[in-house]
Design an enzyme around this catalytic site. Sequence first.
Site, PDB file in Angstrom:
ATOM      1  N   HIS A   1      44.505  38.061  48.995  1.00 45.10           N
ATOM      2  CA  HIS A   1      44.301  38.899  47.809  1.00 45.10           C
ATOM      3  C   HIS A   1      44.330  38.023  46.550  1.00 45.10           C
ATOM      4  CE1 HIS A   1      44.634  42.268  45.004  1.00 45.10           C
ATOM      5  NE2 HIS A   1      45.712  41.709  44.484  1.00 45.10           N
TER       6      HIS A   1
ATOM      7  N   TYR B   1      53.555  38.896  44.884  1.00 44.65           N
ATOM      8  CA  TYR B   1      52.112  38.585  44.953  1.00 44.65           C
ATOM      9  C   TYR B   1      51.909  37.709  46.183  1.00 44.65           C
ATOM     10  CZ  TYR B   1      47.650  37.687  42.386  1.00 44.65           C
ATOM     11  OH  TYR B   1      46.341  37.627  41.941  1.00 44.65           O
TER      12      TYR B   1
ATOM     13  N   TYR C   1      46.517  42.830  29.772  1.00 49.25           N
ATOM     14  CA  TYR C   1      47.455  42.007  30.545  1.00 49.25           C
ATOM     15  C   TYR C   1      47.728  40.619  29.976  1.00 49.25           C
ATOM     16  CZ  TYR C   1      44.512  38.620  32.954  1.00 49.25           C
ATOM     17  OH  TYR C   1      43.707  37.570  33.238  1.00 49.25           O
TER      18      TYR C   1
ATOM     19  N   ARG D   1      38.129  32.189  38.529  1.00 47.83           N
ATOM     20  CA  ARG D   1      37.999  30.741  38.769  1.00 47.83           C
ATOM     21  C   ARG D   1      37.373  30.535  40.143  1.00 47.83           C
ATOM     22  NH1 ARG D   1      42.942  32.209  37.290  1.00 47.83           N
ATOM     23  NH2 ARG D   1      43.498  32.337  39.474  1.00 47.83           N
TER      24      ARG D   1
ATOM     25  N   GLN E   1      43.998  47.301  32.755  1.00 49.51           N
ATOM     26  CA  GLN E   1      44.618  46.015  33.094  1.00 49.51           C
ATOM     27  C   GLN E   1      43.887  44.834  32.448  1.00 49.51           C
ATOM     28  OE1 GLN E   1      45.239  45.628  37.330  1.00 49.51           O
ATOM     29  NE2 GLN E   1      46.172  43.602  37.192  1.00 49.51           N
TER      30      GLN E   1
END
Lengths: 431, 431
Positions: B138, B133, B249, B147, B245
Amino acid sequence: MSMIDFTHDPAARCWVPGAQGHCDFPVQNLPLGMASIDGGASLGVTRIGDHVLSLPTIAGLMTGKAQEAARDAMGSLNDLAARGGDAMRDLRRQLFTLLTQEDHRERVEPHLHPVADAVMELPFRIGDYTDFYTGIHHAENIGRFFRPENPLLPNYKHVPIGYHGRASSVRVSGGDVIRPYGQTRPAEGEDMPGYGPSARLDYELEMGVWVGEGNALGQPVPIAGAGRHIAGISILNDWSVRDLQAWEYQPLGPFLAKNFHSTVSPWVVTMDALAPFRTAQPARAEGDPKPLPYLWDDADQGEGALAVTMEVLISTAAMRDAGHAPHRLSSGSMTAMYWTAAQMVAHHASNGCDLNPGDLLGTGTLSGKNETSWGSLMELSANGTKPIALPSGETRTFLEDGDEIVMRAFAEKEGCARIGFGECRGVIVGR
Amino acid sequence: MSMIDFTHDPAARCWVPGAQGHCDFPVQNLPLGMASIDGGASLGVTRIGDHVLSLPTIAGLMTGKAQEAARDAMGSLNDLAARGGDAMRDLRRQLFTLLTQEDHRERVEPHLHPVADAVMELPFRIGDYTDFYTGIHHAENIGRFFRPENPLLPNYKHVPIGYHGRASSVRVSGGDVIRPYGQTRPAEGEDMPGYGPSARLDYELEMGVWVGEGNALGQPVPIAGAGRHIAGISILNDWSVRDLQAWEYQPLGPFLAKNFHSTVSPWVVTMDALAPFRTAQPARAEGDPKPLPYLWDDADQGEGALAVTMEVLISTAAMRDAGHAPHRLSSGSMTAMYWTAAQMVAHHASNGCDLNPGDLLGTGTLSGKNETSWGSLMELSANGTKPIALPSGETRTFLEDGDEIVMRAFAEKEGCARIGFGECRGVIVGR
């Protein structure tokens, strides 16, 4: 799907010495594994009492699908399992016949070896390892640390929650488990995370479901018949480090907290051997939502769970020095699964994901309702706040170097032969 | 670690017709791949201009480690890559010499084949696939949906966040991508989740880092030298379905939303080929915490990033019918990586996890700061709220059946030969 036949007859007599009476591996079990016998090549074997029987070397005594399956058991069980449930059932039946009829004894006996001469290996070449989260009481116990009022997330009773694990670091029972290093959350008032050997190394008591026949990419596995894609079940210890996990897992889930080592027991107990122990699903409560159609098999429900007892024991270095037997930490059951093994398979493939022979599907930690059946130290020690007393006078919250964890599992009931899984062991060592 | 040598000479002339000028595969590139040529067995190949050159069949023209590596390139690149960085560099140098010196032409030319005669395959037999990640913009874009004030989680600048993906469903560029079915969050006022084909199918623009030489379980890979464990890099499209997702998730991360298909480009561009494009890390800001020592290589920092341009294009069925060229959706750069490929390797193995040749490590979606460089439709369409206009008059928020996604990547700068990755393609089809 379930089929009770002559191979389950509790009165059947096996001619192998010592294979009668209270043992994990009577002739009604016939689990599969991979072994190197006397230092030789990896061969598929079955186990009977205190002996192993190599499959490829007795293939000539079998016929049809069973013979082909036995011949395929070289290097790993992948090719054998890829032949599917019918071939595996055929193999079971022919092995049973060879081991119960005295007139086969002369030709089979030379291929029996004392289990002490066999080094057990990983049964499959694992393509992918997926860990589910089917233990509802475990999910509640863990959820309660974060959300005391509402421990289960809203998706839990609809989605068989799972995530991908690491296939490369799965090892067979008996190896050392090296304590991992890693980052931990910054201490109160600090900016930088800590780094060092994990101080919260834990086990997780799970069962591992092995995929047999797979499915092509884009082709789901219908829930009716999903059980035929299961080659069998082993014990699985999903070692976890709670301190690394707490710091790394947001937002994408566990990673280094889990992938340093996972241990499986060497014997793959087939679904056929477990057929007499299929039972209702006590984890599913009255009023729970009915699963969506792709997860619901009317023919199967009511006996989708497996009445398999699981237990976990600890033996510290000091306990071994003082001659103490391993101390039982807890004992639970596979009936704690909210989702069945067949539902795990059907869900996993429902989006088109391809499963392959030898894939490993963990059930997730199987804790029962009561503390005596909780499947991890995180639960038993209340996240490290309640030390557990051991017979040596020591206490544990999490594992220390030298600690050995032993997991056992078996199915037992009146009128049936006992079906055992053997043991899943690992000793913690420092790096 | 970086080494510029004669194989990077932009003035070098290759005798292969058509391999000069502005192309992805000049003689300074020499990527590796697997191909079936004229329907034959899978052989390791390199690419030069519009030709492929099979490695095992010219091994006899090489010497030493390069020869051994070329001979190993059968079935997959795993054995070749397992020989490590020195062998791969040797292979590169000897290939370069064979292709630039006219006196080798007569013996090499019979082993060159037009690329049209080669069916490209998955370059490696993938043991495990891990997706990181590292794309900080992104991560910010996605975090902002949840958030707005504080999009990055506190661990982001300390831990190279990653999670395990599915190895079995990785496919080479060019295949159909079957739209997955799955569960979606219950609609407002409903109790039961929805079920059906995903309505929010997306691509993710990533690069895939291939592991070369591995490490043993329990033996970390020191950050100094971690780059030598990288066999090379391909383009990676980590197809994702956002509706599945969002529902599945929590709490363990993405699962069925990702594992239905991932696509890699067929050419493995080596770290040696990319050496001239190593550059400072613009994603790392002044004042950011210094990584912990196991992630910090003083010798490497300052040139840990790669100046590789990445772009993603779409071609709908209507666009193809109307003769429109593929439409560019965005263009970004690998410099968006907050963590380098070497840091991904060192972190992954830091707890003792064993990496193996052919393991695939995704970078995570690499979006740049500006909208023109965002690497997914979720970002470009503001989570489906801002349709994107296409030259055909159509709009898209997420992908529809018939849409083809084309990803390209290349490195280019003054005084260097262009190093291209080729293309990574996939067409969406209904089940």
